[in-house]
Design a protein around this motif. Structure first.
Motif, mmCIF file in Angstrom:
data_model
loop_
_atom_site.group_PDB
_atom_site.id
_atom_site.type_symbol
_atom_site.label_atom_id
_atom_site.label_comp_id
_atom_site.label_asym_id
_atom_site.label_seq_id
_atom_site.Cartn_x
_atom_site.Cartn_y
_atom_site.Cartn_z
ATOM 1 N N MET A 114 -35.590 -66.159 0.733
ATOM 2 C CA MET A 114 -35.509 -66.352 -0.714
ATOM 3 C C MET A 114 -35.706 -65.030 -1.454
ATOM 4 S SD MET A 114 -37.601 -69.927 -0.962
ATOM 5 C CE MET A 114 -37.343 -70.251 -2.687
ATOM 6 N N GLY A 115 -36.531 -64.152 -0.915
ATOM 7 C CA GLY A 115 -36.729 -62.829 -1.512
ATOM 8 C C GLY A 115 -35.460 -61.994 -1.479
ATOM 9 N N ILE A 116 -34.719 -62.089 -0.386
ATOM 10 C CA ILE A 116 -33.436 -61.377 -0.290
ATOM 11 C C ILE A 116 -32.483 -61.886 -1.364
ATOM 12 C CG2 ILE A 116 -31.402 -61.014 1.168
ATOM 13 C CD1 ILE A 116 -33.300 -61.111 3.596
ATOM 14 N N ALA A 117 -32.438 -63.200 -1.553
ATOM 15 C CA ALA A 117 -31.567 -63.775 -2.588
ATOM 16 C C ALA A 117 -31.989 -63.305 -3.973
ATOM 17 C CB ALA A 117 -31.606 -65.300 -2.507
ATOM 18 N N GLU A 118 -33.273 -63.195 -4.214
ATOM 19 C CA GLU A 118 -33.770 -62.751 -5.526
ATOM 20 C C GLU A 118 -33.414 -61.289 -5.790
ATOM 21 O OE1 GLU A 118 -35.500 -62.759 -9.190
ATOM 22 O OE2 GLU A 118 -35.142 -64.497 -7.914
ATOM 23 N N ILE A 119 -33.585 -60.452 -4.794
ATOM 24 C CA ILE A 119 -33.303 -59.018 -4.957
ATOM 25 C C ILE A 119 -31.838 -58.778 -5.308
ATOM 26 C CG2 ILE A 119 -33.114 -56.837 -3.691
ATOM 27 C CD1 ILE A 119 -35.645 -57.701 -2.152
ATOM 28 N N HIS A 120 -30.939 -59.478 -4.626
ATOM 29 C CA HIS A 120 -29.500 -59.254 -4.808
ATOM 30 C C HIS A 120 -28.849 -60.231 -5.783
ATOM 31 C CE1 HIS A 120 -29.374 -56.202 -1.692
ATOM 32 N NE2 HIS A 120 -30.166 -56.980 -0.978
ATOM 33 N N LYS A 121 -29.660 -61.072 -6.433
ATOM 34 C CA LYS A 121 -29.169 -62.044 -7.420
ATOM 35 C C LYS A 121 -28.146 -63.006 -6.824
ATOM 36 C CE LYS A 121 -31.456 -59.986 -10.720
ATOM 37 N NZ LYS A 121 -32.857 -60.153 -10.621
ATOM 38 N N PHE A 122 -28.396 -63.438 -5.568
ATOM 39 C CA PHE A 122 -27.548 -64.436 -4.927
ATOM 40 C C PHE A 122 -28.000 -65.815 -5.369
ATOM 41 C CE2 PHE A 122 -27.148 -61.460 -1.043
ATOM 42 C CZ PHE A 122 -26.120 -60.761 -1.636
ATOM 43 N N ASN A 123 -27.040 -66.732 -5.501
ATOM 44 C CA ASN A 123 -27.394 -68.131 -5.735
ATOM 45 C C ASN A 123 -27.818 -68.723 -4.397
ATOM 46 O OD1 ASN A 123 -26.731 -68.099 -8.481
ATOM 47 N ND2 ASN A 123 -24.578 -68.360 -7.991
#
Length: 132
Positions: A114-123
């Protein structure tokens, strides 16, 4: 002839409006107290199936109970997971992936993804199934 004045101030207080206020407060407290959750201990997380991967999702990150990561059914080391996800989603207009985690997976492994998704603004979507 002596005239008496009858314009005396009444010393009584009407309690009708006070009871209305008390009933309104009672209703307010009853509604707000039911909105407060009792305890987080009773929460049951739904099961997640880590073996079935949907073909309609562009990318799926599967996490098994041992902490191994799989991107579209290919095992990826934790250190390379971010790079693999960025490369897999770079050509998408609306980059989205699904996390499929077994119910026995450690919480920190899911939070890492989830942190990776937050950093790169992935849904992000988290796949679960409802327990019967």
């Amino acid at each position: 002839m002596e005239l008496k004045r009858r314009n005396r101030v009444n010393a009584e207080f009407s309690m009708a409006s006070m009871t209305d206020i008390i009933f309104l407060l009672l209703i307010f407290f009853m509604i707000t107290s039911s909105a407060i959750s009792q305890s987080a201990i009773d929460v049951k997380l739904p099961k997640a199936d880590a073996t079935n991967v949907s073909a309609q999702d562009p990318s799926t990150v599967t996490i098994n109970p041992e902490g191994k990561y799989f991107v579209n059914d290919k095992e990826v080391p934790k250190e390379q997971l971010e790079n693999v996800l960025v490369n897999a989603l770079k050509d998408e207009a609306n980059p989205t992936f699904t996390i499929r985690a077994d119910e026995n997976t450690r919480h920190k492994d899911v939070v890492f993804v989830m942190g990776i998704a937050e950093i790169h603004k992935f849904n992000l979507a988290i796949a679960t199934i409802q327990e019967n």
